[in-house]
Design a protein around this motif. Structure first.
Motif, short mmCIF file in Angstrom:
data_model
loop_
_atom_site.label_atom_id
_atom_site.label_comp_id
_atom_site.label_asym_id
_atom_site.label_seq_id
_atom_site.Cartn_x
_atom_site.Cartn_y
_atom_site.Cartn_z
N UNK A 1 6.57 3.83 -3.97
CA UNK A 1 5.92 5.21 -4.90
C UNK A 1 5.47 5.62 -3.21
N UNK A 2 5.40 7.62 -3.65
CA UNK A 2 5.43 8.15 -2.40
C UNK A 2 4.27 9.15 -3.15
N UNK A 3 3.12 9.59 -2.21
CA UNK A 3 2.19 10.36 -2.43
C UNK A 3 1.73 11.02 -1.82
N UNK A 4 1.32 12.41 -1.95
CA UNK A 4 1.31 13.29 -1.08
C UNK A 4 0.18 13.44 -1.01
N UNK A 5 -0.54 14.36 0.14
CA UNK A 5 -2.33 14.38 0.30
C UNK A 5 -2.20 15.60 0.54
N UNK A 6 -2.34 17.12 -0.06
CA UNK A 6 -2.06 17.68 -0.57
C UNK A 6 -2.99 18.87 0.78
N UNK B 1 4.40 8.59 5.83
CA UNK B 1 5.67 8.57 5.94
C UNK B 1 6.09 10.21 7.23
N UNK B 2 5.45 10.84 6.00
CA UNK B 2 6.02 12.23 7.03
C UNK B 2 4.97 13.14 7.11
N UNK C 1 1.53 12.43 3.75
CA UNK C 1 2.94 12.10 2.62
C UNK C 1 3.14 10.20 2.89
N UNK C 2 2.32 9.59 2.15
CA UNK C 2 2.09 7.78 2.28
C UNK C 2 3.16 7.13 1.14
N UNK C 3 3.53 5.98 1.26
CA UNK C 3 4.71 5.47 1.37
C UNK C 3 3.88 4.35 0.75
N UNK C 4 3.81 3.94 -0.27
CA UNK C 4 2.68 2.46 -1.70
C UNK C 4 3.98 1.98 -1.10
N UNK C 5 3.54 0.97 -1.19
CA UNK C 5 5.11 -0.57 -0.99
C UNK C 5 3.78 -1.52 -2.25
N UNK C 6 4.98 -2.52 -3.25
CA UNK C 6 4.94 -2.83 -3.95
C UNK C 6 3.36 -4.45 -3.25
N UNK C 7 2.50 -4.79 -3.46
CA UNK C 7 1.65 -5.74 -2.80
C UNK C 7 0.43 -4.60 -2.52
#
Length: 378
Positions: free
Chosen positions: A60-65, A82-83, A70-76
């Protein structure tokens, strides 16, 4: 209303008083379908996570407006940055290895600042200049918003410092809020410009659809919130639509949610034909609709932030079922047999006021951001 407060989506969503008034006047409660179980929590302590993208590998990629990366959320439940950018980053969508996002800067009444960006292999690039397109064209500049047929003596009693002019046209302002891709074309829901942009792979920006004004009725709660005279109660206002999400349906059509300001029941979902921009209403009666997801079978899921509700509209139906009651849901995505959602999105943001001047000022001061990324199995 004043164009800036109304078109800044985050400011519109922040008024606790409007929330109290609105929830008291919401349309009758939707039917309750099979109750969703408690969701799995994938990430916590997110800063205004108003946008979301999910890959086929459950990444998943989630913004923080409100100013976070932007965060990348990986399994686990592993996360990494990210950017980011010098401005508000949001509007995430993912296709293959490329992440698309939107970047909004602080503009002026004469100049909008907003871009479509792509991120791949650690590098960001500008794809399209939405701010320049809005500044040069102002596509809804001829559209009239505000009261319809209001008696002039009543209009004279409106405090324009609080509410803005009784009637106004679309202003020069861009606040892109969501993106979606079909092939090499990117579609962007612009909450401030009140339209959906079409951006080609070579960066050409054109208007696909200007969303129509949405009617709402002034009730006692809205009148009190904005200091309106009693003579406005019962009058109709044509609201700026404020599109907040855009998704591609299994039929190849685009689907768009609209916020429609602070009027309960004025929000809607529209379908847009990407081949010619033909725009049709699909469902109405929404309030504070900020997220949308379309299942492969055509079911529509809508996040309504203020009522703390995720609705499900069965394919072909405009009658909602309550999928889940959860605090402040915003972005929705369906992937890999799951419904993903960002929740609690405006909680714990008091400490950000100096850094983001246009952020909500009515939220309680807390110990830090408390947004979450969650998912249910469908």
């Amino acid at each position: 209303m004043k164009s800036s407060p109304r078109k800044r989506v985050l400011a519109l969503l922040a008024s606790a008083t409007a929330l109290a008034a609105a929830t008291a006047t919401m349309p009758s409660s939707p039917a309750t379908a099979r109750a969703a179980s408690d969701p799995e929590v994938l990430a916590r302590h997110l800063l205004a996570p108003l946008s979301l993208a999910v890959s086929k590998y459950d990444v998943s990629f989630v913004s923080q407006n409100f100013g976070g990366p932007v965060l990348r959320v990986e399994p686990g439940h592993r996360t990494r940055e990210v950017t980011g950018g010098a401005g508000e980053v949001g509007g995430l969508s993912r296709r293959g290895r490329t992440l698309t996002y939107v970047l909004t800067g602080e503009g002026t009444p004469e100049k909008a600042v907003a871009f479509v960006m792509t991120y791949k292999d650690g590098h960001s690039m500008k794809l399209g200049n939405l701010g320049r397109a809005e500044t040069n064209r102002n596509p809804d500049g001829d559209v009239e918003y505000g009261f319809t047929d209001l008696d002039p003596t009543c209009a004279d009693q409106i405090d324009q410092e609080t509410f803005g002019p009784p009637v106004h046209n679309g202003a020069i302002e861009s606040h892109p809020y969501a993106s979606a891709k079909i092939g090499g074309t990117t579609y962007v829901a612009d909450a401030a410009a009140n339209l959906v942009w079409e951006v080609s792979s070579d960066g050409n920006v054109k208007v696909l659809s200007i969303l129509p004004p949405l009617p709402g009725e002034i009730d006692a709660g809205v009148a009190e919130e904005y200091g309106l005279p009693d003579c406005t109660i019962g009058e109709t206002v044509l609201n700026e639509p404020v599109p907040t999400d855009v998704e591609v349906g299994p039929d190849g059509m685009l689907y768009v949610t609209t916020l429609a300001g602070e009027f309960p029941g004025a929000g809607a979902v529209f379908s847009i034909d990407p081949s010619d921009g033909t725009t049709e209403p699909v469902v109405g009666g929404l309030f504070a609709a900020t997220g949308l997801a379309i299942a492969k079978n055509g079911d529509i899921y809508v996040a309504m932030l203020f009522p703390n509700t995720i609705l499900r509209f069965p394919a072909g139906s405009d009658i909602p079922e309550e999928f889940a009651t959860i605090n402040q849901p915003a972005a929705l995505e369906i992937a890999n047999g799951h419904l993903y959602a960002t929740t609690n999105v405006l909680a714990g943001l008091g400490f950000k006021q100096r850094q983001v001047p246009w952020a909500p000022r009515t939220l309680p001061h807390r110990d830090g951001p408390a947004g979450k990324l969650v998912r249910w199995t469908l």
